[in-house]
Design an enzyme around this catalytic site. Structure first.
Site, PDB file in Angstrom:
ATOM      1  N   ASN A 148       0.797  -1.237   0.000  1.00  0.00           N
ATOM      2  CA  ASN A 148       0.000   0.000   0.000  1.00  0.00           C
ATOM      3  C   ASN A 148       0.830   1.287   0.000  1.00  0.00           C
ATOM      4  O   ASN A 148       0.313   2.339  -0.359  1.00  0.00           O
ATOM      5  CB  ASN A 148      -1.004  -0.004   1.158  1.00  0.00           C
ATOM      6  CG  ASN A 148      -0.338   0.014   2.504  1.00  0.00           C
ATOM      7  OD1 ASN A 148       0.755  -0.505   2.669  1.00  0.00           O
ATOM      8  ND2 ASN A 148      -0.989   0.624   3.465  1.00  0.00           N
ATOM      9  N   GLU A 246       5.016  -3.840  12.043  1.00  0.00           N
ATOM     10  CA  GLU A 246       3.968  -2.815  11.934  1.00  0.00           C
ATOM     11  C   GLU A 246       2.808  -3.470  11.206  1.00  0.00           C
ATOM     12  O   GLU A 246       2.973  -3.925  10.066  1.00  0.00           O
ATOM     13  CB  GLU A 246       4.468  -1.596  11.148  1.00  0.00           C
ATOM     14  CG  GLU A 246       5.474  -0.743  11.895  1.00  0.00           C
ATOM     15  CD  GLU A 246       4.934  -0.134  13.173  1.00  0.00           C
ATOM     16  OE1 GLU A 246       3.701  -0.089  13.361  1.00  0.00           O
ATOM     17  OE2 GLU A 246       5.751   0.278  14.017  1.00  0.00           O
ATOM     18  N   CYS A 280      -2.952   1.837   6.787  1.00  0.00           N
ATOM     19  CA  CYS A 280      -3.066   1.212   8.101  1.00  0.00           C
ATOM     20  C   CYS A 280      -3.563   2.221   9.123  1.00  0.00           C
ATOM     21  O   CYS A 280      -4.074   1.845  10.166  1.00  0.00           O
ATOM     22  CB  CYS A 280      -1.723   0.636   8.509  1.00  0.00           C
ATOM     23  SG  CYS A 280      -0.410   1.817   8.256  1.00  0.00           S
ATOM     24  N   GLU A 455       9.428   3.034  14.199  1.00  0.00           N
ATOM     25  CA  GLU A 455      10.089   3.343  12.933  1.00  0.00           C
ATOM     26  C   GLU A 455      10.151   4.858  12.770  1.00  0.00           C
ATOM     27  O   GLU A 455       9.381   5.590  13.367  1.00  0.00           O
ATOM     28  CB  GLU A 455       9.297   2.759  11.767  1.00  0.00           C
ATOM     29  CG  GLU A 455       9.174   1.255  11.851  1.00  0.00           C
ATOM     30  CD  GLU A 455       8.901   0.632  10.505  1.00  0.00           C
ATOM     31  OE1 GLU A 455       9.847   0.429   9.737  1.00  0.00           O
ATOM     32  OE2 GLU A 455       7.723   0.365  10.215  1.00  0.00           O
TER      33      GLU A 455
HETATM   34  P1  NAD Z   1       0.775  -9.087   3.878  1.00  0.00           P
HETATM   35  O1  NAD Z   1       0.982  -9.433   5.309  1.00  0.00           O
HETATM   36  O2  NAD Z   1      -0.018 -10.013   3.052  1.00  0.00           O
HETATM   37  O3  NAD Z   1       2.200  -8.966   3.133  1.00  0.00           O
HETATM   38  C1  NAD Z   1       3.209  -8.113   3.623  1.00  0.00           C
HETATM   39  C2  NAD Z   1       4.553  -8.652   3.145  1.00  0.00           C
HETATM   40  O4  NAD Z   1       4.804  -9.912   3.777  1.00  0.00           O
HETATM   41  C3  NAD Z   1       4.606  -8.915   1.643  1.00  0.00           C
HETATM   42  O5  NAD Z   1       5.871  -8.567   1.138  1.00  0.00           O
HETATM   43  C4  NAD Z   1       4.387 -10.414   1.567  1.00  0.00           C
HETATM   44  O6  NAD Z   1       4.900 -10.985   0.385  1.00  0.00           O
HETATM   45  C5  NAD Z   1       5.147 -10.875   2.795  1.00  0.00           C
HETATM   46  N1  NAD Z   1       4.788 -12.215   3.279  1.00  0.00           N
HETATM   47  C6  NAD Z   1       3.636 -12.896   3.051  1.00  0.00           C
HETATM   48  N2  NAD Z   1       3.701 -14.115   3.638  1.00  0.00           N
HETATM   49  C7  NAD Z   1       4.906 -14.204   4.254  1.00  0.00           C
HETATM   50  C8  NAD Z   1       5.555 -15.207   5.034  1.00  0.00           C
HETATM   51  N3  NAD Z   1       4.972 -16.381   5.302  1.00  0.00           N
HETATM   52  N4  NAD Z   1       6.788 -14.959   5.522  1.00  0.00           N
HETATM   53  C9  NAD Z   1       7.399 -13.768   5.290  1.00  0.00           C
HETATM   54  N5  NAD Z   1       6.837 -12.784   4.529  1.00  0.00           N
HETATM   55  C10 NAD Z   1       5.594 -12.988   4.027  1.00  0.00           C
HETATM   56  O7  NAD Z   1       0.199  -7.600   3.855  1.00  0.00           O
HETATM   57  P2  NAD Z   1      -0.264  -6.750   2.580  1.00  0.00           P
HETATM   58  O8  NAD Z   1      -1.546  -7.327   2.105  1.00  0.00           O
HETATM   59  O9  NAD Z   1       0.862  -6.592   1.618  1.00  0.00           O
HETATM   60  O10 NAD Z   1      -0.495  -5.315   3.231  1.00  0.00           O
HETATM   61  C11 NAD Z   1      -1.673  -4.974   3.889  1.00  0.00           C
HETATM   62  C12 NAD Z   1      -1.508  -5.038   5.387  1.00  0.00           C
HETATM   63  O11 NAD Z   1      -0.397  -4.232   5.766  1.00  0.00           O
HETATM   64  C13 NAD Z   1      -2.676  -4.480   6.161  1.00  0.00           C
HETATM   65  O12 NAD Z   1      -2.996  -5.323   7.241  1.00  0.00           O
HETATM   66  C14 NAD Z   1      -2.184  -3.140   6.691  1.00  0.00           C
HETATM   67  O13 NAD Z   1      -2.796  -2.678   7.841  1.00  0.00           O
HETATM   68  C15 NAD Z   1      -0.744  -3.427   6.884  1.00  0.00           C
HETATM   69  N6  NAD Z   1       0.050  -2.196   6.892  1.00  0.00           N
HETATM   70  C16 NAD Z   1       0.514  -1.749   8.086  1.00  0.00           C
HETATM   71  C17 NAD Z   1       1.258  -0.575   8.156  1.00  0.00           C
HETATM   72  C18 NAD Z   1       1.779  -0.095   9.465  1.00  0.00           C
HETATM   73  O14 NAD Z   1       2.750   0.627   9.467  1.00  0.00           O
HETATM   74  N7  NAD Z   1       1.189  -0.459  10.584  1.00  0.00           N
HETATM   75  C19 NAD Z   1       1.535   0.145   6.996  1.00  0.00           C
HETATM   76  C20 NAD Z   1       1.044  -0.336   5.795  1.00  0.00           C
HETATM   77  C21 NAD Z   1       0.307  -1.517   5.756  1.00  0.00           C
END
Ligand code: NAD
Length: 475
Positions: A148, A246, A280, A455
Site C-alpha cells: 500500500n 507494523e 493502516c 520506525e
Molecule cells: P501481507 O501481510 O499479506 O504482506 C506483507 C509482506 O509480507 C509482503 O511482502 C508479503 O509478500 C510478505 N509475506 C507474506 N507471507 C509471508 C511469510 N509467510 N513470511 C514472510 N513474509 C511474508 O500484507 P499486505 O496485504 O501486503 O499489506 C496490507 C496489510 O499491511 C494491512 O494489514 C495493513 O494494515 C498493513 N500495513 C501496516 C502498516 C503499518 O505501518 N502499521 C503500513 C502499511 C500496511
C-alpha cells in the site's frame, strides 16, 4: 524483458516471472518482474554479509553522501515515479507523487542521521574507570514490505538500516514490485557498493520465509498484515532475532458535539476514504456524539456524493481503485457482513466498469461489537458508532485489539487534552485525519498494531543498532 533482482551489485533473474498490472485498468501491464527463489535469498544474504564489514566501517560521510544522492534522484524523478506508483497501486497521481517525495525526504533525513549517531560517556562508580556507551550496526537486516506504500515503506526501512551501517536484503510485496525496483536502481546509481543493498522479489511464503529463517539475517523489519506478522514474530523468536512489526489498525476518529464540522467532515472523508481506505492509519470507526450524529451523517453523505472516483491518473480523481480483485471481494464481503449485522449501508457498491472500483461505504447505526467494527477491512469502509458523551466515546475508541492511530475532532481543549493522554494508540491526532503523518518523527502503534521499537525519525536508531557498553581503566 523482465526486471531483475539486485544481488551483489548484479541484476539476476529468478526462476519465473510475474506481471504487474494496473488495478484501474487490468489490461495495462506496468512491467514484468522476476520471481526469486530461496537460493536467491541465500546469495543475497551472503553478498550482504560480505559487504557488511566495509560498509559498517566506512566513514559516515560516505554513507551520508550515497543516501543523500539517492534522495535527490528520487525527488528529481518524483513525477515519473509517481505515475508508475499510481499505475501499480491505484492511488491518485497526487497521492503517489506525495508518497515519492516523502521517500526522497526520508533518504535525505537519514543521510543526516548517519552523521549524528551518538553515544554516551558516563562516569564510572569506580575511580579511574571510564564508561562509554556506543551504538553499532546489527549486520544483515531483512526488510519485508506491503503493497500500500510501495516506495515510502521500503524507503523508511532501507534508509535508516543503511545510515547506521547495516547491509540490506529487501523483499517488496508481489503486487507492487515496480517502485522497489526503481529504488534499487537509484541506490545502485547513487554509488551503493555491491552487496550493501540487495533486492529479492517474489512470494512472501518463499522469499520472506527464507529471510526470516536464514541464520545470517540478524533482524527483520516487517510491515503487513497481523497473521503474517505473527508468523514472522514466531520465526524470529525461535532464532532469537531482533524483530519489528507494523501491522493493522481499526483506527477511531471521535467527533464530539462541540466539533467544527467544517473541520471534522473533511478530516473523516480524508481519513476514511483517501488512498481508497488502504492505509493502516485509515479512520475505520467514526465515533460520533449523539447530539451531532444526524447532522454529521447528512454532511458526510453530501461530501461522499461529491467525491470523484475514477482513473487515478486524472488530475480531478480523488478516489482510485482498490488494489486487486481479491481486495475488492474482501471489501464487498464486509459490506454484506455489516448489513447482516444490522448496519444501514450508504454507498459500498461494486462499480460495473473495468478495474477494481467500489464506492466508499459508511456503515450507519453500527455498534462497536460488530465484526465489521472490529476487524480491519483495508478498504474505503467506515462504521459510524454513536457515543453518549466524551467518556463513552473514549471507551469505544480504546475498545479494540489495535492501537495504531486515533483522532478527535473537538473545539474543547479539555477533551483534546484528555483524549491525547488516554488514547491507547501510538499516534493521536486532534482536528486532523488519523492518516497522514510526518516523515521525521516516530511512527508506530500499540496492542495488536505494532511490536518492537518505533520506525522513522531519530527513534529508528533503536531498531537498527545494538548498544555496547565499554569500560576502560587507564591505570
Ligand atoms: P501481507 O501481510 O499479506 O504482506 C506483507 C509482506 O509480507 C509482503 O511482502 C508479503 O509478500 C510478505 N509475506 C507474506 N507471507 C509471508 C511469510 N509467510 N513470511 C514472510 N513474509 C511474508 O500484507 P499486505 O496485504 O501486503 O499489506 C496490507 C496489510 O499491511 C494491512 O494489514 C495493513 O494494515 C498493513 N500495513 C501496516 C502498516 C503499518 O505501518 N502499521 C503500513 C502499511 C500496511
Amino acid at each position: 524483458m523482465a526486471k531483475l533482482n539486485l544481488i551483489a551489485g548484479e541484476w539476476v533473474s529468478g526462476s519465473s516471472e510475474i506481471e504487474n498490472r494496473n488495478p484501474a485498468n487490468p489490461e495495462d501491464i506496468v512491467g514484468i518482474y522476476t520471481r526469486g527463489t530461496a537460493s536467491d535469498v541465500n546469495d543475497a544474504v551472503s553478498a550482504a554479509a560480505v559487504a557488511f564489514p566495509d560498509w559498517a566501517d566506512a566513514s559516515p560521510q560516505f554513507r551520508a553522501d550515497i543516501l543523500d544522492r539517492a534522495g535527490q534522484i528520487i525527488l528529481s524523478r518524483h513525477t515519473e515515479i509517481g505515475r508508475i506508483l499510481s499505475r501499480e497501486e491505484g492511488k491518485t497521481l497526487a497521492e503517489a507523487m506525495g508518497e515519492t517525495i516523502r521517500a526522497g525526504h526520508l533518504f535525505k533525513f537519514f543521510a543526516g542521521e548517519a552523521l549524528r549517531l551518538a553515544g554516551d560517556s558516563i562516569a564510572s562508580i569506580r575511580s579511574g574507570v571510564d564508561v562509554e556507551v556506543t551504538r553499532e550496526p546489527l549486520g544483515v537486516v531483512g526488510l519485508i514490505t506491503p503493497w500500500n506504500f510501495p516506495i515510502a515503506i521500503p524507503a523508511w526501512k532501507t534508509a535508516p538500516a543503511l545510515a547506521y551501517g547495516n547491509t540490506v536484503v529487501l523483499k517488496p510485496a508481489e503486487q507492487t514490485p515496480a517502485c522497489a525496483h526503481i529504488m534499487a536502481e537509484i541506490l545502485h546509481e547513487a554509488g551503493c557498493p555491491p552487496g550493501v543493498f540487495n533486492l529479492v522479489m517474489g512470494p512472501g511464503s518463499v522469499i520472506g520465509d527464507a529471510m526470516v529463517n536464514h541464520p545470517n539475517v540478524a533482524a527483520i523489519s516487517f510491515t503487513g498484515s497481523e497473521g503474517v506478522g505473527q508468523r514472522i514474530a514466531d520465526g524470529c523468536a525461535r532464532l532469537r532475532k531482533k524483530v519489528q512489526l507494523e501491522m493493522g489498525g481499526k483506527n477511531p476518529m471521535v467527533v464530539m458535539g462541540d466539533a467544527d464540522l467544517d473541520v471534522a467532515v473533511p478530516a473523516c472523508i480524508n481519513g476514511a476514504f483517501y488512498s481508497t481506505g488502504q492505509r493502516c492509519t485509515a479512520s475505520s470507526r467514526l465515533i460520533v456524539e449523539a447530539n451531532i450524529h444526524d447532522t454529521f451523517v447528512e454532511r458526510m453523505q453530501t461530501a461522499m456524493n461529491d467525491l470523484v472516483l475514477g482513473n487515478p491518473l486524472d488530475s480531478t480523481t480523488q478516489i482510485g481503485p482498490v488494489v486487486s480483485e481479491g481486495q475488492l471481494r474482501n471489501n464487498m464481503g464486509y459490506v454484506e457482513l455489516a448489513q447482516s449485522e444490522g448496519a444501514e449501508i450508504v454507498g459500498g457498491k461494486h462499480l460495473d466498469q473495468p478495474g477494481f472500483f467500489q464506492s466508499p461505504a459508511l456503515f450507519l447505526n453500527a455498534t462497536n461489537s460488530m465484526r465489521s467494527s472490529r476487524e480491519e477491512i483495508f478498504g474505503p469502509c467506515a462504521s459510524v458508532i454513536k457515543a453518549d458523551g466524551f467518556e463513552h466515546a473514549l471507551a469505544l475508541a480504546n475498545d479494540t485489539n489495535f492501537g495504531l492511530s486515533s483522532g478527535i475532532c473537538t473545539t474543547s481543549l479539555r477533551h483534546a487534552r484528555n483524549f491525547k493522554r488516554s488514547s491507547e494508540a501510538g499516534m493521536v491526532m486532534v482536528n486532523l485525519p488519523t492518516a497522514g503523518v510526518d516523515y521525521h518523527v516516530p511512527f508506530g502503534g500499540r496492542k495488536g498494531s505494532s511490536f518492537g521499537s518505533r520506525e522513522q525519525g531519530r527513534y529508528a536508531v533503536e531498531f537498527y543498532t545494538s548498544l555496547k557498553t565499554a569500560y576502560t581503566f587507564a591505570g
